[in-house]
Enzyme design. Structure first.
Site, PDB file in Angstrom:
ATOM      1  N   HIS A  19     -63.066 -15.509  33.904  1.00  0.00           N
ATOM      2  CA  HIS A  19     -62.959 -14.995  35.277  1.00  0.00           C
ATOM      3  C   HIS A  19     -63.024 -13.466  35.287  1.00  0.00           C
ATOM      4  O   HIS A  19     -63.695 -12.878  36.133  1.00  0.00           O
ATOM      5  CB  HIS A  19     -61.612 -15.400  35.918  1.00  0.00           C
ATOM      6  CG  HIS A  19     -61.419 -16.863  36.136  1.00  0.00           C
ATOM      7  ND1 HIS A  19     -60.275 -17.528  35.746  1.00  0.00           N
ATOM      8  CD2 HIS A  19     -62.215 -17.801  36.715  1.00  0.00           C
ATOM      9  CE1 HIS A  19     -60.368 -18.798  36.085  1.00  0.00           C
ATOM     10  NE2 HIS A  19     -61.532 -18.999  36.661  1.00  0.00           N
ATOM     11  N   LYS A  43     -54.849 -29.777  45.431  1.00  0.00           N
ATOM     12  CA  LYS A  43     -54.371 -29.398  44.104  1.00  0.00           C
ATOM     13  C   LYS A  43     -52.913 -28.978  44.172  1.00  0.00           C
ATOM     14  O   LYS A  43     -52.571 -27.825  43.968  1.00  0.00           O
ATOM     15  CB  LYS A  43     -55.221 -28.242  43.559  1.00  0.00           C
ATOM     16  CG  LYS A  43     -56.572 -28.651  43.029  1.00  0.00           C
ATOM     17  CD  LYS A  43     -57.180 -27.539  42.199  1.00  0.00           C
ATOM     18  CE  LYS A  43     -58.567 -27.914  41.700  1.00  0.00           C
ATOM     19  NZ  LYS A  43     -59.214 -26.798  41.020  1.00  0.00           N
ATOM     20  N   ARG A  93     -70.842 -21.671  33.811  1.00  0.00           N
ATOM     21  CA  ARG A  93     -70.721 -21.596  32.354  1.00  0.00           C
ATOM     22  C   ARG A  93     -71.773 -22.430  31.667  1.00  0.00           C
ATOM     23  O   ARG A  93     -72.512 -21.972  30.824  1.00  0.00           O
ATOM     24  CB  ARG A  93     -69.328 -22.079  31.913  1.00  0.00           C
ATOM     25  CG  ARG A  93     -68.204 -21.135  32.273  1.00  0.00           C
ATOM     26  CD  ARG A  93     -66.885 -21.840  32.225  1.00  0.00           C
ATOM     27  NE  ARG A  93     -66.868 -22.972  33.141  1.00  0.00           N
ATOM     28  CZ  ARG A  93     -65.790 -23.633  33.492  1.00  0.00           C
ATOM     29  NH1 ARG A  93     -64.629 -23.312  32.972  1.00  0.00           N
ATOM     30  NH2 ARG A  93     -65.854 -24.622  34.344  1.00  0.00           N
ATOM     31  N   SER A 131     -59.617 -22.867  32.828  1.00  0.00           N
ATOM     32  CA  SER A 131     -58.183 -22.831  33.138  1.00  0.00           C
ATOM     33  C   SER A 131     -57.522 -24.144  32.699  1.00  0.00           C
ATOM     34  O   SER A 131     -56.400 -24.150  32.199  1.00  0.00           O
ATOM     35  CB  SER A 131     -57.965 -22.635  34.636  1.00  0.00           C
ATOM     36  OG  SER A 131     -58.489 -21.411  35.053  1.00  0.00           O
TER      37      SER A 131
HETATM   38  O1  PNS Z   1     -61.943 -22.510  40.832  1.00  0.00           O
HETATM   39  P1  PNS Z   1     -62.249 -23.782  41.587  1.00  0.00           P
HETATM   40  O2  PNS Z   1     -61.000 -24.582  41.793  1.00  0.00           O
HETATM   41  O3  PNS Z   1     -63.366 -24.552  40.957  1.00  0.00           O
HETATM   42  O4  PNS Z   1     -62.773 -23.330  43.041  1.00  0.00           O
HETATM   43  C1  PNS Z   1     -63.203 -24.253  44.018  1.00  0.00           C
HETATM   44  C2  PNS Z   1     -63.122 -23.590  45.413  1.00  0.00           C
HETATM   45  C3  PNS Z   1     -61.721 -23.122  45.642  1.00  0.00           C
HETATM   46  C4  PNS Z   1     -64.083 -22.417  45.466  1.00  0.00           C
HETATM   47  C5  PNS Z   1     -63.507 -24.618  46.506  1.00  0.00           C
HETATM   48  O5  PNS Z   1     -62.698 -25.728  46.389  1.00  0.00           O
HETATM   49  C6  PNS Z   1     -63.385 -24.035  47.932  1.00  0.00           C
HETATM   50  O6  PNS Z   1     -64.215 -23.262  48.340  1.00  0.00           O
HETATM   51  N1  PNS Z   1     -62.283 -24.404  48.656  1.00  0.00           N
HETATM   52  C7  PNS Z   1     -62.025 -23.916  49.996  1.00  0.00           C
HETATM   53  C8  PNS Z   1     -62.215 -25.035  51.043  1.00  0.00           C
HETATM   54  C9  PNS Z   1     -63.678 -25.190  51.383  1.00  0.00           C
HETATM   55  O7  PNS Z   1     -64.311 -24.315  51.941  1.00  0.00           O
HETATM   56  N2  PNS Z   1     -64.236 -26.377  51.038  1.00  0.00           N
HETATM   57  C10 PNS Z   1     -65.614 -26.703  51.244  1.00  0.00           C
HETATM   58  C11 PNS Z   1     -66.455 -26.197  50.063  1.00  0.00           C
HETATM   59  S1  PNS Z   1     -68.160 -26.640  50.248  1.00  0.00           S
END
Ligand code: PNS
Length: 162
Positions: A19, A43, A93, A131
């Site tokens: 990150h 989560k 990645r 993570s």
């Molecule tokens: O680090 P992560 O957990 O892979 O990140 C995923 C994240 C947080 C970017 C994604 O879950 C997100 O954007 N959540 C916010 C809610 C949202 O907008 N959901 C629709 C995504 S298309």
């Protein structure tokens, strides 16, 4: 001139060296980068609280004047609109990340046509760092040295008491 603002969203539970690598690259590309912790209702079993995660971000990354940290709830596209972001940054990645990331990028594009997703690749040595694995290794008493910033390592040791 319009300043280009990028949002780098994620769980950051916890922040890894992968990150940090992406954040540094984004800071070189955009006028302002907002690293934003997403409060994900799905989560609930996060290891670190949002405040702990913000504290780790602040302690592990310094000297970046165009970097801000924040957290938000709800849709990413709404948050991006709120902070006038032009771009979403995501790190890719390996090929295995691709399908999930493409789905999110296309869905976000559908929700907000103005917003672009930009994918950055971390350095090779960070490609297998996640993570999830960092948490698993630390919880079982293994060393995460070199995978996370020393401050994050300390917080993991404190959390797991080993
Ligand atoms: O680090 P992560 O957990 O892979 O990140 C995923 C994240 C947080 C970017 C994604 O879950 C997100 O954007 N959540 C916010 C809610 C949202 O907008 N959901 C629709 C995504 S298309």
């Amino acid at each position: 001139m319009h300043k280009k603002i990028a949002v780098y969203p994620g769980s950051f539970d916890p922040l890894t060296n992968g990150h940090i690598d992406i954040i540094r690259r984004a800071c070189r590309l955009f006028d302002k980068v907002v690293t934003a912790i997403v409060l994900n209702p799905n989560k609930q079993n996060s290891l670190f609280s949002v405040d702990e995660r913000l504290d780790m971000l602040a302690n592990a990354i310094d000297g970046k004047t165009n970097l801000e940290f924040d957290s938000f709830e709800g849709l990413l596209v709404d948050y991006a609109d709120q902070i006038n972001a032009d771009v979403i940054i995501r790190g890719i990645r390996a090929f295995s990340d691709f399908e999930y990331e493409m789905q999110m990028a296309l869905m976000n594009k559908r929700l907000s046509d103005e917003l672009e997703t930009v994918f950055l690749m971390p350095r090779e040595e960070h490609t297998y760092v996640s993570s999830r694995l960092v948490k698993e290794i630390a919880s079982l008493g293994g060393s995460v040295n070199g995978l996370v910033h020393p401050y994050v390592e300390q917080q993991l040791i404190k959390k797991f008491g080993n």
